[in-house]
Design an enzyme around this catalytic site. Structure first.
Site, PDB file in Angstrom:
ATOM      1  N   MET A 112     -51.381 -39.692 -55.497  1.00 13.08           N
ATOM      2  CA  MET A 112     -49.948 -39.955 -55.626  1.00 13.08           C
ATOM      3  C   MET A 112     -49.474 -40.950 -54.574  1.00 13.08           C
ATOM      4  SD  MET A 112     -49.488 -38.358 -58.258  1.00 13.08           S
ATOM      5  CE  MET A 112     -50.153 -37.002 -59.205  1.00 13.08           C
ATOM      6  N   ASP A 113     -50.006 -40.839 -53.362  1.00  7.09           N
ATOM      7  CA  ASP A 113     -49.678 -41.820 -52.326  1.00  7.09           C
ATOM      8  C   ASP A 113     -50.148 -43.213 -52.731  1.00  7.09           C
ATOM      9  OD1 ASP A 113     -48.333 -40.283 -50.428  1.00  7.09           O
ATOM     10  OD2 ASP A 113     -50.177 -39.621 -49.481  1.00  7.09           O
ATOM     11  N   ILE A 114     -51.381 -43.294 -53.200  1.00  9.10           N
ATOM     12  CA  ILE A 114     -51.948 -44.599 -53.551  1.00  9.10           C
ATOM     13  C   ILE A 114     -51.176 -45.228 -54.707  1.00  9.10           C
ATOM     14  CG2 ILE A 114     -54.002 -45.790 -54.406  1.00  9.10           C
ATOM     15  CD1 ILE A 114     -55.667 -43.581 -53.003  1.00  9.10           C
TER      16      ILE A 114
ATOM     17  N   ASP B 200     -48.332 -35.874 -50.591  1.00 10.68           N
ATOM     18  CA  ASP B 200     -49.100 -36.043 -51.813  1.00 10.68           C
ATOM     19  C   ASP B 200     -49.398 -34.725 -52.542  1.00 10.68           C
ATOM     20  OD1 ASP B 200     -51.859 -36.190 -53.257  1.00 10.68           O
ATOM     21  OD2 ASP B 200     -51.270 -38.295 -53.102  1.00 10.68           O
TER      22      ASP B 200
END
Length: 429
Positions: free
Chosen positions: A187-189, A159
């Site tokens: 960014m991961d989410i 991320d």
């Protein structure tokens, strides 16, 4: 740890027992780890899909060790947050027997999700083309850092790397210092949400055409999207976004102010909101009608003087006073809170965002719900994240029809790991 959970959070309210599930009958074989892949599959599980999480025996998903790790659960808060409603099957994919079991699970699955480094699934013989031979209509979702082909396919990514390389970090923080990353794995989410959306779209397409397909979602691609309309603004003007701290380059007054007792944020997104703020909240109808403050660009040019006027006014009264007046006037505003304050706030309690759910070891464990409300197919009741391999025997018995003798042979062959004599639940029978 979790000492005040019963006092702080209400018990989860169960869904209607007769309500259908949005993804009932959909089975997902999930090879993903860390956040982007597992969060995507958790959303699918919350919608009613059956998610079988494949983990390495003993060690499991590396996210299990992210702190704080509960000594009884043997995994940490980040893992609990992103792996509810899943079944964990522990298989050694370096053993032919373990891969053979996985292939049988794929044969009865609808979706495969993986986020290994590029080439890993190929080495296991579990790439898309191989899985399509097992199940012709399989939907195969790969979550990667920079894509599965091309010059950057071998790059690893997390991320924060996506945040800095996409330009996202350059936009955030204060102008007089280096840009800052978001501590939340945004960014991961958001990549997880994209992957989930892509899978749902592929399921709809398969329903119409009968065809499965490969899906690819890249962390970097998604991170560029997450810079928002700044990319288009740059293309229009050639200028890069500048850091503005808590103020806005597009609207004014928007930013943090200090009441007598705490800080709060207001966002005057248009001229009418500004006029209501000045006339109905602050009591300065003269400024609401002043020509020098008539438009957004006018106010941006005079931001410092306008902020000084508002700052002096807001400091005279507590937040409760200003919140009541701004809510009545339709001025968007919000108290600056810590995470702990936010999840215990009246708004969070009203929406049922954080509750407690049963756990075999701890009695109760907290649960943070999805921000999705279905009227006909409510989100499934949450079940706490599993231990490594907790469901190995159950899944192989119920889905593949294995008996005790076959499980014992697989254990002896090392399918469940070299140090595992038999699946965790086998001892119960």
């Amino acid at each position: 740890m979790l000492d005040n959970i019963e006092a702080d959070f209400p018990e989860h309210t169960p869904r209607r027992p007769d309500a259908p599930k949005a993804l009932a009958g959909i089975r997902v074989v999930d090879f993903s780890h860390f956040i982007a892949g597992p969060f995507a599959t958790m959303i699918l599980a919350d919608m009613g899909a059956e998610v079988v999480k494949i983990e390495a025996p003993g060690r499991g998903d590396d996210l299990r060790r992210y702190p704080p790790v509960h000594p009884e659960l043997k995994h940490g808060a980040p893992f609990v947050w992103t792996n509810r409603n899943k079944q964990s099957v522990a298989l050694d994919l370096k053993s032919p027997e373990g891969v053979a079991v996985v292939r049988e699970l794929i044969a009865i699955a609808d979706v495969v999700v993986e986020n290994f480094s590029t080439g890993v699934m190929d080495r296991f013989g579990l790439d898309y083309e191989a899985c399509r031979k097992i199940k012709p209509d399989i939907i195969y979702c790969s979550v990667s850092a920079y894509g599965r082909d091309g010059a950057f396919a071998d790059r690893l990514g997390f991320d924060p790397i996506a945040q800095v390389e996409s330009g996202f970090v350059s936009m955030n923080g204060y102008a007089d210092r280096e840009g800052v990353r978001a501590l939340s794995p945004v960014m991961d989410i958001s990549t997880a949400m994209m992957a989930c959306n892509a899978i749902l779209g592929a399921l709809v397409a398969r329903e119409r055409s009968g065809l499965g397909q490969a899906i690819e979602v890249s962390l970097f691609d998604n991170a560029v999207l997450m810079t928002g309309y700044a990319t288009m603004q740059h293309l229009f003007t050639g200028a890069n976004p500048q850091r503005h701290g808590n103020t806005s380059p597009d609207t004014c007054p928007s930013g943090v102010f200090q009441a007598r007792d705490c800080a709060f944020y207001i966002n005057c997104g248009n001229d009418k909101i500004f006029q209501r703020l000045m006339s109905q909240v602050v009591g300065r109808a003269d400024l609401a009608a002043a020509e020098i403050y008539a438009t957004g660009p006018d106010r941006i040019r005079r931001r410092d003087e306008l902020f000084a006027i508002l700052g002096d006014a807001f400091a005279q009264q507590p937040w409760a006073h200003w919140q009541t007046r701004m809510r009545a006037a339709g001025v968007p505003c919000g108290q600056v809170r810590t995470v702990g304050e936010a999840i215990r706030s009246p708004e969070a309690r009203e929406r049922g965002l954080v509750t407690r759910i049963p756990d075999d070891k701890l009695g109760w464990i907290p649960n943070v719900s999805l921000p999705i409300r279905y009227s006909q197919t409510p989100i499934v009741d949450p079940v706490a994240a599993p231990a490594v391999g907790q469901h190995t025997a159950t899944v192989l018995r119920e889905l593949l029809g294995y008996d005790g003798a076959r499980l014992a042979r697989l254990a002896a062959a090392g399918a469940f790991g070299a140090d595992v004599a038999k699946p965790a639940e086998e001892a119960k029978t």
